[in-house]
Design a protein around this motif. Structure first.
Motif: not given
Length: 68
Positions: A28-54
């Motif tokens: 989504l980055r080239p077409s819609n930067i707002d949704f791309a930033v939201g997707a990256f923030l959701l990815a960061l949250g998911a990776f943080s949860l996985a890292g906390y579990g590890l």
């Protein structure tokens, strides 16, 4: 009822969801930067949860110095 650590499945699914949202953000980055930033923030949250579990599992395996 005692405290239970995060299961391995939860950690793996969090990492998979993080990868999915990171790919969506890259697509989504080239077409819609707002949704791309939201997707990256959701990815960061998911990776943080996985890292906390590890880290939680790693800390549980370390010897406890308070029990002498």
């Amino acid at each position: 009822m005692g405290y239970s650590f995060m299961g391995r499945r939860v950690i793996v699914w969090s990492a998979v969801i993080g990868v999915v949202f990171a790919v969506i953000g890259l697509v989504l980055r080239p077409s819609n930067i707002d949704f791309a930033v939201g997707a990256f923030l959701l990815a960061l949250g998911a990776f943080s949860l996985a890292g906390y579990g590890l880290l939680e599992g790693l800390a549980d395996r370390l010897p406890n110095r308070s029990k002498r």
